[in-house]
Design an enzyme around this catalytic site. Structure first.
Site, PDB file in Angstrom:
ATOM      1  N   ASP A  76       5.115   4.038  -7.043  1.00 48.82           N
ATOM      2  CA  ASP A  76       3.843   3.962  -6.314  1.00 48.82           C
ATOM      3  C   ASP A  76       3.753   5.224  -5.464  1.00 48.82           C
ATOM      4  OD1 ASP A  76       1.460   2.949  -5.142  1.00 48.82           O
ATOM      5  OD2 ASP A  76       2.583   2.187  -3.434  1.00 48.82           O
ATOM      6  N   SER A  77       2.552   5.451  -4.925  1.00 51.46           N
ATOM      7  CA  SER A  77       2.372   6.581  -4.023  1.00 51.46           C
ATOM      8  C   SER A  77       3.173   6.372  -2.732  1.00 51.46           C
ATOM      9  CB  SER A  77       0.898   6.713  -3.661  1.00 51.46           C
ATOM     10  OG  SER A  77       0.484   5.543  -2.977  1.00 51.46           O
TER      11      SER A  77
ATOM     12  N   CYS B 199       0.601   1.087  -8.903  1.00 56.80           N
ATOM     13  CA  CYS B 199      -0.412   1.773  -8.097  1.00 56.80           C
ATOM     14  C   CYS B 199      -1.710   1.774  -8.899  1.00 56.80           C
ATOM     15  CB  CYS B 199       0.070   3.204  -7.849  1.00 56.80           C
ATOM     16  SG  CYS B 199      -1.106   4.259  -6.999  1.00 56.80           S
TER      17      CYS B 199
ATOM     18  N   GLU C 165       1.676   3.431   5.596  1.00 61.07           N
ATOM     19  CA  GLU C 165       2.780   4.374   5.375  1.00 61.07           C
ATOM     20  C   GLU C 165       3.397   4.840   6.701  1.00 61.07           C
ATOM     21  OE1 GLU C 165       4.260   5.562   2.482  1.00 61.07           O
ATOM     22  OE2 GLU C 165       3.087   4.016   1.450  1.00 61.07           O
TER      23      GLU C 165
ATOM     24  N   CYS D 137      -5.619  -2.288  -4.461  1.00 59.39           N
ATOM     25  CA  CYS D 137      -4.599  -1.311  -4.067  1.00 59.39           C
ATOM     26  C   CYS D 137      -3.344  -2.104  -3.733  1.00 59.39           C
ATOM     27  CB  CYS D 137      -5.081  -0.530  -2.849  1.00 59.39           C
ATOM     28  SG  CYS D 137      -3.815   0.517  -2.096  1.00 59.39           S
TER      29      CYS D 137
ATOM     30  N   HIS E  76      -0.990  -1.630  -1.769  1.00 59.04           N
ATOM     31  CA  HIS E  76      -0.620  -1.711  -0.348  1.00 59.04           C
ATOM     32  C   HIS E  76      -1.285  -2.921   0.328  1.00 59.04           C
ATOM     33  CE1 HIS E  76       0.666   2.466  -0.891  1.00 59.04           C
ATOM     34  NE2 HIS E  76       1.149   2.492   0.343  1.00 59.04           N
TER      35      HIS E  76
HETATM   36  N1  DGL Z   1      -0.807   1.698  -3.759  1.00 60.77           N
HETATM   37  C1  DGL Z   1      -1.772   2.642  -4.199  1.00 60.77           C
HETATM   38  C2  DGL Z   1      -2.822   1.920  -5.072  1.00 60.77           C
HETATM   39  O1  DGL Z   1      -2.563   0.839  -5.568  1.00 60.77           O
HETATM   40  C3  DGL Z   1      -2.281   3.410  -3.028  1.00 60.77           C
HETATM   41  C4  DGL Z   1      -3.040   4.599  -3.397  1.00 60.77           C
HETATM   42  C5  DGL Z   1      -2.989   5.715  -2.420  1.00 60.77           C
HETATM   43  O2  DGL Z   1      -1.912   6.252  -2.210  1.00 60.77           O
HETATM   44  O3  DGL Z   1      -4.054   6.077  -1.960  1.00 60.77           O
HETATM   45  O4  DGL Z   1      -3.901   2.409  -5.330  1.00 60.77           O
END
Ligand code: DGL
Length: 269
Positions: free
Chosen positions: A10-11, A73, A151, A183, A185
């Protein structure tokens, strides 16, 4: 081969919500999780950049000999999974906003979608949305700033409450009865979101569906960890490795309630 890990990226730390679903459904599978927090949020980057980061994460997971990769993600899935599938010879599971279940369940014919700019502007998202919501009002909102707060460890903050109110109140005014979390998160915000939207609005996320799909693909390619299934490896011996390219404390803190044993480290990638 079968005791090799499921790779997840993931990011940042949000994809751990997907890791939870996967490990709860598949407790005998080893996992390696990459949090590319250095480059978060992906949602505000170009498609080219998102593809570049996704390739970098995939190559690291393949170096670590993962047998299957979960793109945990929505932003990376909607922008990069096609490229990844064309480039690498390993099964990929992606995650997309659960528009279809929301469209099937709504009684008010009005649904809300909270996702990143990168997801909402992707062609994969528009195609799915057009396909399932032709007679339904869809209120889309970009959750700008939310990923950054998570984050930075500010999950519970006044800033978070005011951002959520700003994005969700217009949806309530449009009488939504389903809210899609687009998302990975955002599942960490469910109690806060439910407080704002009220109990009558159903929150829908795709975590369990991703875990079920992972299970189905392991089955299909006979990749299940048979060593564990035969009982010679107990769940206690299963290995969960987490790597982050910024400070590991934020990752440790989001996992603080996890009871299974796991290992967290910082890594340059
Ligand atoms: N967890 C990522 C998602 O599902 C976050 C994206 C981001 O880093 O903006 O889209």
């Amino acid at each position: 081969m079968n005791s090799q890990s499921i790779g997840i990226f993931d990011s940042g730390i949000g994809g751990t919500s997907i890791w939870r679903e996967i490990t709860s459904l598949l407790p005998c599978e080893n996992t390696i999780y990459l949090a590319d927090s250095k480059n978060a949020p992906y949602g505000e980057k170009s498609k080219e950049k998102i593809i570049e980061f996704s390739i970098k994460n995939t190559e690291l997971l393949l170096e670590k000999e993962c047998k299957l990769i979960v793109v945990a993600c929505n932003t990376a899935t909607t922008n990069a999974i096609e490229t990844l599938r064309n480039k690498y010879n390993v099964p990929f599971i992606g995650i997309e906003p659960a528009i279809k279940p929301a469209a099937l369940q709504t009684q008010t014919n009005s649904i809300g979608i909270l996702a990143t700019k990168g997801t909402l502007s992707s062609s994969l998202f528009s195609e799915t949305s057009e396909k399932f919501t032709s007679n339904i009002k869809v209120i889309e909102r970009e959750g700008k700033g939310i990923v950054k707060l998570i984050e930075n460890g500010n999950l519970h903050s006044d800033k978070m409450t005011s951002l959520l109110q700003k994005y969700l109140n217009p949806m309530i005014e449009e009488d939504i009865d389903c809210l899609v979390l687009g998302c990975t998160h955002y599942p960490y915000l469910i109690p806060q979101i439910q407080k704002i939207i009220g109990d009558s609005v159903k929150i829908i996320d795709s975590g369990l569906a991703v875990a079920k799909q992972t299970n189905a693909i392991l089955e299909k390619y006979q990749l299940r960890n048979l060593t564990a299934n035969r009982g010679s490896l107990s769940v206690a011996e299963v290995k969960h490795q987490f790597y982050i390219n910024t400070n590991k404390e934020v990752l440790k803190s989001i996992l603080s309630d996890v009871t299974s044993s796991f290992y967290v480290d910082e890594l340059e990638f």
